[in-house]
Structure formats: structure tokens, C-alpha cells
Design an enzyme around this catalytic site. Structure first.
Site, PDB file in Angstrom:
ATOM      1  N   HIS A 191       1.024   4.753   6.801  1.00 31.53           N
ATOM      2  CA  HIS A 191       0.787   5.392   5.504  1.00 31.53           C
ATOM      3  C   HIS A 191       1.019   6.899   5.630  1.00 31.53           C
ATOM      4  O   HIS A 191       1.358   7.402   6.699  1.00 31.53           O
ATOM      5  CB  HIS A 191      -0.639   5.096   5.027  1.00 31.53           C
ATOM      6  CG  HIS A 191      -0.895   3.639   4.833  1.00 31.53           C
ATOM      7  ND1 HIS A 191      -1.625   2.876   5.725  1.00 31.53           N
ATOM      8  CD2 HIS A 191      -0.503   2.794   3.862  1.00 31.53           C
ATOM      9  CE1 HIS A 191      -1.679   1.623   5.308  1.00 31.53           C
ATOM     10  NE2 HIS A 191      -0.994   1.543   4.177  1.00 31.53           N
ATOM     11  N   SER A 239       0.808  -1.219   0.000  1.00 31.90           N
ATOM     12  CA  SER A 239       0.000   0.000   0.000  1.00 31.90           C
ATOM     13  C   SER A 239       0.843   1.273   0.000  1.00 31.90           C
ATOM     14  O   SER A 239       0.340   2.342  -0.328  1.00 31.90           O
ATOM     15  CB  SER A 239      -0.954   0.011   1.196  1.00 31.90           C
ATOM     16  OG  SER A 239      -0.252  -0.203   2.403  1.00 31.90           O
ATOM     17  N   ASP A 241      -3.126   5.669  12.334  1.00 26.14           N
ATOM     18  CA  ASP A 241      -2.325   5.108  11.240  1.00 26.14           C
ATOM     19  C   ASP A 241      -1.037   5.919  11.136  1.00 26.14           C
ATOM     20  O   ASP A 241      -1.038   7.051  10.651  1.00 26.14           O
ATOM     21  CB  ASP A 241      -3.116   5.177   9.933  1.00 26.14           C
ATOM     22  CG  ASP A 241      -2.333   4.639   8.726  1.00 26.14           C
ATOM     23  OD1 ASP A 241      -1.145   4.287   8.893  1.00 26.14           O
ATOM     24  OD2 ASP A 241      -2.913   4.588   7.627  1.00 26.14           O
TER      25      ASP A 241
END
Length: 386
Positions: free
Chosen positions: A366, A124, A363
Site C-alpha cells: 500500500h 485496497s 507493508d
């Protein structure tokens, strides 16, 4: 702990200031293609170490707004849409110590890459970079005809007027995963299925890393297979090396370096441990990146844990031994400084209840878009076209 990337370690130096943090990173010796030099930079890195520099405030940034490509940015990366209250993290530019990078020009990218396909392959973080590149270009040429198909494993964005195709292929381990009697088998020496999708690209950018250390519910396989034997687990670095060598052998056997340029994105760091940037002081607000609004400005840092430096040693060793080495886009240490760049709780993938518990839900892996991956792509653009 110093990160071992490429062939040698340069000294790590951070200069404390209110608006910048300086990092000395490793020079990259894996460049195999020669490009014309622009007026501001020499990308052979004998005169410009692109990955050693400083984050400086620049009010002309960001290069685009999330509202300019709302259908492109995934909710998990769209921090402004999902309530991030600050915006100063958007106003930093990477400046190498002894040169200036050319400003990203989306129209120039389309003109120079006319008729070509650029594919990002990996996890990702590769998708993070793919969406960033699409937005950088689309915001510069909003009137051009486009077509987008998001899928799994392949997503494609076409700039139809220029014949430029940007693709992302999801392959977090690069090597294949097969289903066998209801179980996921990670084939450490087989890449034949995934690689079928990569053969026709003109530029390939690969990444892997984070998934190799996942355990429990985050683990992406049930068994590993190597040499015809099946394993419930094995040393993760040994597994990574097997997978990397399978990838490298495929590149050497199947990619013509006179036609296709190959890049490899180094490890993207996470920021779950404030001890990396607070000098060991007890955190006053949170146990991760939540609430961070500016880059590191300390006089020294340690790299998180031991996983990523060990992984980079493996990657560097494999890439150096390739017949036609990939160009290592060495973004790890410049990204390590950007503890402020993660979605934290401002991710569309989180529920309202999850957002109230940043210690559990933030998070810090990312990156927001706009944000740090735009700098990765500025370095990618510079290396590719200058």
C-alpha cells in the site's frame, strides 16, 4: 524486464540525479472520450505522454496534510500519524517529459463534477486512491457540508453542497465470490452481484491484480468456478483472463459510453525485493522498503518478478478487445520508482511488537497518504476534466 502495457513498448530510460528519476512508460491508446484541452496539457497523449516523465522535488507538496482529513485516512495509510520520522518523500511531483500537468484543484473538481458520482471498484489499492481523492478535495473545500459512511463492500463520501459523491466498492477480483456450503467460491464468469452497485455511477475506475496471485492464508477463495466446474486451483493468469473478460463483457453490454466514463488502474507495484533498486548489492539495512526515503535514482531497473508484467499483458489484451475500451491509467512504472512511498512499519494496522520486526511486518504494497496515490489522482483529474 520491460513492462508490456497497452499496444507498444517505449524505451525504458532512467536518468540518474540526486533529486529525480526518469522513466519512459507506455503511451495509452485506450482513450475513448474527448475533453477540452487545458492551457498546459493535451490529454490525447499525441503531444503529452503523461505516464513518461520524472519525479522532481517540489516544496509546495504535499497538497494536503493528514491532519486535514483524520477521519478519512485509514490507519494503515496514515504514516505520519503512526510515527514515520521523515517527510521528504512527500515533496515529489510527477513531471511528464514534454508537458506540465495542471495542479489538482479540489474546488474545480467539485464544480465540474457537480451532481455526479465517481466510484472506485477493486481491491485496497482502489481504496487507497479513493481516500486520496477525498482528501485532495476536502482539504481544498473544508467548509463544505459533507457526509461519510464507511462500510463493506461500499463506502461513500458526499460533498452535499455540490451533489458530488465519491464511492469505493470492495471487489478485489471484480467478479463475484459466493459462499457455498461454508466455502468461498470465486465465480470467474459471474459479475451480476457486484455490478448491481456500479450501474448508476457517472465515472467508474476499476482495478484488480494482486489478489489473483495470493496463496495460503492470503488467498481470498476456496474454489474457483468456471463453466459449471469447480477447481481447487488453476493457472492464475488463465483465471485472471476469465475474470477480466467477464468484467469487460459487462462493461460493453451495460455501460453507455456517452454517459459513463470508465477507467482502469494498471498494476500498483510492490517493493519487497531490494535487488530491484540496489543493482544486486547486498542490502545493508533491510530486505524490503523499510528505511527507503527517496525515489529510485539508478540507471536501470528490473520489474519485480514475472507476475505483474504477465498480468498486464492479460489486462492490456482484454481492454484492447473491448467494444468501448476503458482508459488505462498507466501508473505502474512511475509508481515502481517510488520505493520510498509505502507505509512500511508506520501503519496503524501493526502492533508495537510487529513494528520492531520490519523484515517480517513492513507493508511495501500500500501507499502512505498523503503520498503517491495523490499523483494517480492528479493524472485521473487531468484525464477526466482537461
Amino acid at each position: 524486464m520491460a513492462l508490456l502495457c497497452c499496444l507498444a513498448i517505449l524505451c525504458l530510460a532512467l536518468v540518474q540525479s540526486s533529486h529525480s528519476a526518469v522513466i519512459m512508460s507506455m503511451r495509452n491508446h485506450h482513450k475513448t472520450h474527448h475533453y477540452s484541452s487545458g492551457p498546459m496539457i493535451h490529454t490525447n497523449q499525441t503531444t503529452c505522454a503523461m505516464f513518461a516523465g520524472t519525479w522532481v522535488q517540489d516544496d509546495s507538496y504535499p497538497l494536503y496534510q493528514s491532519s486535514e482529513c483524520p477521519l478519512i485516512i485509514d490507519p494503515e495509510f496514515n504514516c505520519q500519524m503512526y510515527g514515520r520520522p521523515d517527510s521528504e518523500y512527500l515533496k515529489y511531483r510527477w513531471r511528464p517529459l514534454n508537458c506540465e500537468l495542471p495542479r489538482f484543484n479540489g474546488v474545480e473538481f467539485l464544480l465540474k463534477m457537480k451532481g455526479k458520482t465517481v466510484m472506485f471498484v477493486g481491491d485496497s489499492l482502489g481504496r487507497n486512491q479513493w481516500e486520496s481523492l477525498v482528501c485532495l478535495i476536502y482539504s481544498a473545500a473544508p467548509q463544505t457540508q459533507t457526509q461519510m459512511v464507511k462500510g463493506d463492500p461500499l463506502s461513500t463520501f458526499n460533498f452535499l453542497d455540490y451533489g458530488v459523491t465519491l464511492q469505493y466498492y470492495r471487489a478485489p477480483y471484480l467478479v463475484d465470490i459466493d459462499m457455498m456450503e461454508g466455502k468461498r467460491v470465486l465465480r470467474l464468469e459471474d459479475i451480476s452481484e457486484n455490478s448491481n452497485a456500479w450501474r448508476s455511477a457517472d465515472v467508474l475506475s476499476f482495478n484488480t491484480g494482486h489478489w489473483w496471485s495470493h496463496t495460503g492464508a492470503l488467498q481470498g477463495w476456496d474454489y474457483m468456478e468456471s463453466g459449471g466446474k469447480y477447481y481447487k486451483d488453476m493457472d492464475r493468469l488463465a483465471a485472471l483472463e476469465k475474470g477480466m473478460r467477464t468484467w469487460a463483457n459487462w462493461v460493453d453490454k451495460n455501460i453507455d459510453p456517452t454517459r459513463t466514463q470508465v477507467f482502469f488502474l494498471s498494476i500498483s507495484p510492490t517493493h519487497y525485493n531490494p535487488n530491484e533498486w540496489n543493482g544486486g548489492a547486498t542490502p545493508t539495512t533491510t530486505k524490503n522498503c523499510y528505511g527507503e526515503t527517496s525515489p529510485m535514482t539508478v540507471s536501470g531497473i528490473t520489474y519485480p518478478g514475472t507476475t505483474y508484467p504477465d498480468q498486464m499483458r492479460v489486462m492490456d489484451s482484454v481492454i484492447r478487445e473491448m467494444r468501448n475500451p476503458a482508459f488505462l491509467l498507466d501508473i505502474t512504472m512511475l509508481s515502481e520508482l517510488r520505493k520510498d512511498g509505502h507505509p512500511s512499519i508506520y501503519s496503524g494496522d501493526l502492533s508495537p511488537a510487529q513494528r520492531t520486526n520490519p523484515q517480517r511486518s513492513a507493508d511495501c504494497s500500500h501507499w502512505c497518504l498523503p503520498g503517491l496515490p495523490d499523483t494517480w489522482n492528479q493524472l485521473f483529474y487531468t484525464t477526466l476534466l482537461f
